[in-house]
Design an enzyme around this catalytic site. Structure first.
Site, PDB file in Angstrom:
ATOM      1  N   ASN A 116       0.827  -1.203   0.000  1.00 44.55           N
ATOM      2  CA  ASN A 116       0.000   0.000   0.000  1.00 44.55           C
ATOM      3  C   ASN A 116       0.866   1.260   0.000  1.00 44.55           C
ATOM      4  OD1 ASN A 116      -2.177  -1.748   0.166  1.00 44.55           O
ATOM      5  ND2 ASN A 116      -2.258  -1.640   2.394  1.00 44.55           N
ATOM      6  N   ASP A 118      -0.497   4.353   0.983  1.00 45.83           N
ATOM      7  CA  ASP A 118      -1.246   5.374   1.729  1.00 45.83           C
ATOM      8  C   ASP A 118      -0.556   5.844   2.999  1.00 45.83           C
ATOM      9  OD1 ASP A 118      -1.816   3.219   3.600  1.00 45.83           O
ATOM     10  OD2 ASP A 118      -3.405   2.599   2.235  1.00 45.83           O
ATOM     11  N   HIS A 133       6.110  -0.356  -2.371  1.00 45.95           N
ATOM     12  CA  HIS A 133       5.687   0.443  -3.523  1.00 45.95           C
ATOM     13  C   HIS A 133       5.790   1.938  -3.263  1.00 45.95           C
ATOM     14  CE1 HIS A 133       3.147  -3.060  -5.415  1.00 45.95           C
ATOM     15  NE2 HIS A 133       4.426  -3.345  -5.265  1.00 45.95           N
ATOM     16  N   CYS A 141      11.633  15.072  -7.000  1.00 43.21           N
ATOM     17  CA  CYS A 141      11.911  15.796  -8.240  1.00 43.21           C
ATOM     18  C   CYS A 141      12.689  14.888  -9.187  1.00 43.21           C
ATOM     19  CB  CYS A 141      12.696  17.072  -7.974  1.00 43.21           C
ATOM     20  SG  CYS A 141      13.129  17.983  -9.497  1.00 43.21           S
ATOM     21  N   CYS A 144      16.368  17.260  -9.872  1.00 46.32           N
ATOM     22  CA  CYS A 144      17.365  17.503  -8.822  1.00 46.32           C
ATOM     23  C   CYS A 144      17.300  16.480  -7.690  1.00 46.32           C
ATOM     24  CB  CYS A 144      17.209  18.916  -8.250  1.00 46.32           C
ATOM     25  SG  CYS A 144      15.735  19.168  -7.225  1.00 46.32           S
ATOM     26  N   GLY A 203      -5.030  -9.208   3.536  1.00 45.37           N
ATOM     27  CA  GLY A 203      -5.707  -8.399   2.529  1.00 45.37           C
ATOM     28  C   GLY A 203      -5.003  -8.284   1.211  1.00 45.37           C
ATOM     29  N   ASN A 229      -8.108 -12.970   4.835  1.00 40.38           N
ATOM     30  CA  ASN A 229      -8.725 -12.544   3.581  1.00 40.38           C
ATOM     31  C   ASN A 229     -10.107 -13.170   3.503  1.00 40.38           C
ATOM     32  OD1 ASN A 229      -9.378 -12.022   0.812  1.00 40.38           O
ATOM     33  ND2 ASN A 229      -7.193 -11.853   0.358  1.00 40.38           N
TER      34      ASN A 229
END
Length: 270
Positions: A116, A118, A133, A141, A144, A203, A229
């Site tokens: 996730n 978040d 991830h 950027c 730079c 999950g 799950n």
């Protein structure tokens, strides 16, 4: 009122609690199903953010949110990145995130590996988190390489410009077609080298090899494995215990069954 869902799962939860209570090194792997309990939509599937076959501009989301698209048309990639961030805005960690943070605080030898982006694990208080991830809250950027942290994308121009050099900022996340970050991979490999004696999958459909691999490896060496799950995955028949429950319900119940109450003061390292 009795929680009939939890009552139905009491036996498997108690069995999973016994596994947790004796574990020394714990690896928890989390996916979109955990954050779905905070109200965040998944990308695909019924009710997903991109439930249809194509996005609103006629592209598969895997193409619109690819590294190649960001290089060629950052405005298109940013359009969908900002949609995903907007779907997270106003949402908060749920009971599942807080249960994992509580387990880490009371146990100590706990590592969280999450798909996730978040940032909810860190917001809930977990410290030993590998964000495979990346996170939407960190902007990088492309020119730079300076990093800027943001609480939300509200008020940002899309695509946003670097305040230092004027280059394009991008969320520090893994887009489709890009490699996983080397630092996160090295941390993950170091954790796997310790051979955790309990691996908990929460999950996630476990479609990525690096997500399914630790569960399969643990099962092969006889270590305990738990899948949380409500649906079935290709790992469901292989794990020690499959809790067919939502993460926000299962994780607090699992900790309670193992004796990790808020005031227990328990420390499994001792």
């Amino acid at each position: 009122m009795m929680n009939t869902t939890l009552n139905h799962h009491t036996g498997p939860v108690e069995a999973a609690g016994r596994l947790l209570s004796t574990a020394r090194r714990i690896l928890i792997i989390t996916g979109a199903g955990l954050s779905a309990d905070s109200g965040l939509p998944t990308y695909r599937g019924v009710g997903g953010l991109y439930e249809g076959a194509l996005t609103d501009i006629g592209l598969p989301i895997e193409q619109a949110l690819s590294g190649a698209m960001f290089e060629k048309r950052p405005d298109i990639a940013w359009h969908y990145l900002s949609q995903i961030e907007a779907s997270c805005r106003g949402a908060h960690p749920n009971a599942g995130h807080y249960a994992i943070a509580r387990l880490e605080a009371l146990h100590g030898q706990v590592t969280v590996v999450t798909q996730n982006v978040d940032g909810f694990h860190l917001l809930a208080g977990s410290c030993n988190v590998i964000e495979m991830h990346g996170t939407l809250r960190r902007l990088l950027c492309v020119d730079c390489r300076r990093v800027r942290r943001v609480e939300s994308y509200a008020g940002l121009s899309i695509p946003p410009a670097c305040p230092h050099c004027g280059g394009i900022l991008r969320p520090d996340v893994v887009l489709f077609g890009e490699h996983l970050p080397s630092q996160a991979l090295h941390r993950f490999e170091a954790v796997l080298a310790t051979e955790p004696d309990l691996v908990i999958s929460v999950g996630t459909g476990s479609s990525f090899p690096y997500i399914a691999g630790p569960v399969l490896a643990a099962a092969a060496r006889g270590a305990a494995t738990i899948e949380i799950n409500p649906g079935e995955t290709h790992l469901s028949e292989l794990v020690t215990i499959h809790l067919r429950m939502r993460a926000a319900e299962a994780l607090p119940a699992l900790l309670d069954a193992a004796g990790y109450s808020l005031d227990s003061g328990r420390d499994a390292r001792g």
